[in-house]
Scaffold this active site. Structure first.
Site, PDB file in Angstrom:
ATOM      1  N   GLY A  27       0.326   0.288  11.930  1.00 37.91           N
ATOM      2  CA  GLY A  27       1.712   0.332  12.405  1.00 37.91           C
ATOM      3  C   GLY A  27       2.677   0.771  11.324  1.00 37.91           C
ATOM      4  N   ALA A  28       3.977   0.451  11.540  1.00 37.65           N
ATOM      5  CA  ALA A  28       5.051   0.986  10.677  1.00 37.65           C
ATOM      6  C   ALA A  28       4.864   2.505  10.583  1.00 37.65           C
ATOM      7  CB  ALA A  28       5.040   0.325   9.296  1.00 37.65           C
ATOM      8  N   HIS A  33       1.241   9.366   9.976  1.00 36.21           N
ATOM      9  CA  HIS A  33       0.437   8.912  11.117  1.00 36.21           C
ATOM     10  C   HIS A  33       0.503   9.936  12.253  1.00 36.21           C
ATOM     11  CE1 HIS A  33       1.570   4.857   9.278  1.00 36.21           C
ATOM     12  NE2 HIS A  33       0.245   4.795   9.311  1.00 36.21           N
ATOM     13  N   GLU A 144      -6.542  11.648   4.359  1.00 36.47           N
ATOM     14  CA  GLU A 144      -7.108  11.857   3.018  1.00 36.47           C
ATOM     15  C   GLU A 144      -6.382  11.032   1.966  1.00 36.47           C
ATOM     16  OE1 GLU A 144      -7.162  15.999   2.044  1.00 36.47           O
ATOM     17  OE2 GLU A 144      -8.625  16.471   3.618  1.00 36.47           O
ATOM     18  N   ASP A 146      -5.949   7.991   1.808  1.00 38.24           N
ATOM     19  CA  ASP A 146      -6.810   6.854   1.481  1.00 38.24           C
ATOM     20  C   ASP A 146      -8.233   7.376   1.334  1.00 38.24           C
ATOM     21  OD1 ASP A 146      -4.819   4.544   1.798  1.00 38.24           O
ATOM     22  OD2 ASP A 146      -4.527   5.705   3.623  1.00 38.24           O
ATOM     23  N   GLN A 149     -11.226   5.072   1.241  1.00 40.62           N
ATOM     24  CA  GLN A 149     -11.450   4.465   2.563  1.00 40.62           C
ATOM     25  C   GLN A 149     -12.258   5.410   3.460  1.00 40.62           C
ATOM     26  OE1 GLN A 149      -8.412   2.161   4.871  1.00 40.62           O
ATOM     27  NE2 GLN A 149      -8.050   4.121   5.854  1.00 40.62           N
ATOM     28  N   MET A 180       3.637  10.108   1.982  1.00 43.21           N
ATOM     29  CA  MET A 180       4.260   9.173   2.919  1.00 43.21           C
ATOM     30  C   MET A 180       3.398   7.921   3.040  1.00 43.21           C
ATOM     31  SD  MET A 180       5.696  11.532   5.943  1.00 43.21           S
ATOM     32  CE  MET A 180       6.891  12.805   5.585  1.00 43.21           C
TER      33      MET A 180
END
Ligand code: AMP
Length: 307
Positions: A27-28, A33, A144, A146, A149, A180
């Protein structure tokens, strides 16, 4: 846009929509995203976005309680982005009473974020596996930004033979270069201005490391020849010096780096010299905010042949 908060509602939505693409988030939501949703939509499947602030991936002294949550604003972003399904599970749905299963990835999860945040990737792998089981997507999209991850998720999907295709999307940046992130809103105005030094220093370091690489990737493999060994140790030293100088520059601009490393892009093991498939990873704190960034360090494109 369908909204599901229970497994029953999710199953009904899946039956209505057919095969899905999944974008997992906490979220946020911001434009980064949205770039994942746009990439997923471009493949033609209806897009499900999950929003779940996963307690299992936060350490006891981390920002779980203050992580930004604004469901109404997030749903507006999802509608505008053309998302077909918002999956909003409660913690009790994700971790039902008696929950007793966790996924532990080693290998690419051990260093960097894994060392700085013990248990973090156990939380990530566990929740991503659950999200895959719940939504059963054909494809899933990750940023990318992260990088580690993504490698942990790819490793898990491969090792468990999970039937999902993992796609990645380049990091979306602010005009001054800052990646971002939902956490950027916690930077005070003066910190926000200084934060742009993180990508700037990383970019300079990337240029410096690339200048050490030959244009020919076939020279990347180690050679037994004594001259090449001497070259290797000179490269090794030059890499260390370049990393140390960038670390010092970060500190001079007020960052507290957790790590700054040149790594193999898949195994995440540190490497002594830049080569095809190498990558810079950095995590640094500015005030109370922890910022991540990453850039590939690869061969510069070959110069055009002389006419
Ligand atoms: P988060 O909500 O921070 O867990 O992020 C959800 C997904 O969005 C992850 O796959 C992130 O890597 C990705 N993401 C976050 N920020 C960006 C960005 N600036 N550009 C592209 N993807 C991002």
């Amino acid at each position: 846009m369908l909204i599901a908060r229970t497994i029953e509602a999710l199953d009904a939505a899946r039956a209505a929509l057919g095969p899905l693409a999944l974008v997992p988030t906490m979220g946020a939501l911001h434009a980064g995203h949205v770039s994942l949703i746009t990439a997923a939509r471009a493949q033609g499947l209806p897009v499900a976005v999950s929003i779940f602030v996963n307690p299992l991936q936060f350490g006891p002294n981390e920002d779980f309680a203050r992580y930004p949550r604004d469901e109404e604003a997030d749903l507006a972003v999802l509608r505008a982005a053309g998302c077909a399904l918002a999956w909003l599970p409660e913690t009790s749905v994700m971790y039902p009473p008696g929950d007793a299963t966790m996924i532990e990835v080693v290998g690419p999860a051990l260093r960097w974020e894994g060392a700085a945040r013990p248990g973090h990737f156990r939380g990530v792998a566990t929740v991503v596996a659950k999200l895959f089981g719940q939504t059963r997507p054909e494809r899933a999209y990750f940023g990318e930004k992260d990088w580690q991850q993504v490698q942990v998720v790819r490793r898990m999907v491969h090792d468990l033979a999970l039937p999902v295709i993992i796609s990645t999307v380049p990091t979306l940046r602010e005009p001054d270069g800052l990646a971002m992130s939902s956490r950027n809103r916690y930077l005070a105005p003066e910190e926000r201005r200084r934060a742009a030094w993180l990508p700037a220093i990383l970019r300079d370091l990337r240029v410096e490391l690339q200048s050490m690489m030959g244009a020919d990737p076939s020279n990347d493999s180690a050679d037994d020849n004594a001259d090449n060994n001497a070259d290797d140790s000179a490269d090794n030293n030059a890499t260390k010096l370049a990393l140390a100088a960038a670390h010092t520059r970060l500190e001079a601009h007020g960052f507290k780096p957790d790590y700054l490393a040149l790594v193999d892009a898949v195994s995440l093991e540190p490497i002594a010299r830049p080569r095809a498939g190498s990558r810079l990873l950095v995590a640094a704190r500015l005030g109370t905010v922890r910022l991540l960034d990453t850039m590939s360090v690869d061969h510069p494109p070959a110069a055009p042949a002389a006419p």
